[in-house]
Design an enzyme around this catalytic site. Sequence first.
Site, PDB file in Angstrom:
ATOM      1  N   LYS A  35      25.991  68.722 -25.304  1.00  0.00           N
ATOM      2  CA  LYS A  35      25.180  67.498 -25.367  1.00  0.00           C
ATOM      3  C   LYS A  35      25.823  66.355 -24.588  1.00  0.00           C
ATOM      4  CE  LYS A  35      24.991  66.928 -29.804  1.00  0.00           C
ATOM      5  NZ  LYS A  35      25.870  68.074 -30.152  1.00  0.00           N
ATOM      6  N   THR A  36      27.131  66.179 -24.766  1.00  0.00           N
ATOM      7  CA  THR A  36      27.794  65.051 -24.102  1.00  0.00           C
ATOM      8  C   THR A  36      27.828  65.241 -22.595  1.00  0.00           C
ATOM      9  OG1 THR A  36      29.131  64.611 -26.079  1.00  0.00           O
ATOM     10  CG2 THR A  36      29.907  63.680 -24.003  1.00  0.00           C
ATOM     11  N   LYS A  63      26.236  57.346 -28.579  1.00  0.00           N
ATOM     12  CA  LYS A  63      26.406  58.491 -29.480  1.00  0.00           C
ATOM     13  C   LYS A  63      26.796  57.871 -30.818  1.00  0.00           C
ATOM     14  CE  LYS A  63      29.110  62.729 -30.252  1.00  0.00           C
ATOM     15  NZ  LYS A  63      28.061  63.763 -30.162  1.00  0.00           N
ATOM     16  N   SER A  91      32.099  62.715 -35.266  1.00  0.00           N
ATOM     17  CA  SER A  91      33.020  63.209 -36.287  1.00  0.00           C
ATOM     18  C   SER A  91      34.143  63.982 -35.618  1.00  0.00           C
ATOM     19  CB  SER A  91      32.283  64.097 -37.298  1.00  0.00           C
ATOM     20  OG  SER A  91      31.646  65.181 -36.651  1.00  0.00           O
TER      21      SER A  91
END
Length: 231
Positions: A17-18, A39, A43
């Site tokens: 995703k990043t 974002k 976590s």
Amino acid sequence: MTMKGLFITATGTEIGKTLVTAALTHQLRQAGHVVGAIKPIISGITEGEMEGTDTAIIASAMGQGLDEATLDTISPFRYKAPLAPSMAASLEGKVLDYNLLIETCRKVIDHPVFTLVEGVGGAFVPLTDDKLVADWIGDLDLSAIIVAGSYLGTLSHIISTLEAMQARGLDVRGIVVSESTGDTPDFDDTLAEIRHWTKLPVIGIPRLHGAEPWQQAPDLTGLVELDPPAV
């Protein structure tokens, strides 16, 4: 119609995703668009050790350093344990404030700047006892793209995620497939199968290398509808 933003979600975690968020941010900026990217939930991080994190990558793609103000803008909800937000927050004696999450995101996407919102984990990861990432996407009223891997079994994960999102009335613009490592099916054959079964635009990102691999990604801007940048 010009989009106000786009949500980057996935079939699971640690899939890319990043990479997609950073690549699309970089490509749109290179094309002359003013772009924001956040974002909000991250976590598995330790305060004071943010270099190399997803937040730092997104900041770099926007051409920003990672000072405290930028950190709080991109990732205001931060947890130490590498778990689903509901579990990570619980370990710290906290509960993710879902209403505050929505309010925080809206403050960004309601500005006249196209904003990418990167989720956490997959599209159906729990955020609280009664909210999932899919609820987050719907409450922000954003279209989404699904990021997936090319590993054996990904087709089932993609179809399941897509159909579950569409059953909730969520608009999925397309699918980005980040090539998995290891012994995987032929990449081009996998992309063809995904196109056949989803009837959506599918873009493959081969394995990329280097300090900032997101700068080498294939063009993803076709997944976005924006007015031409002002000259």
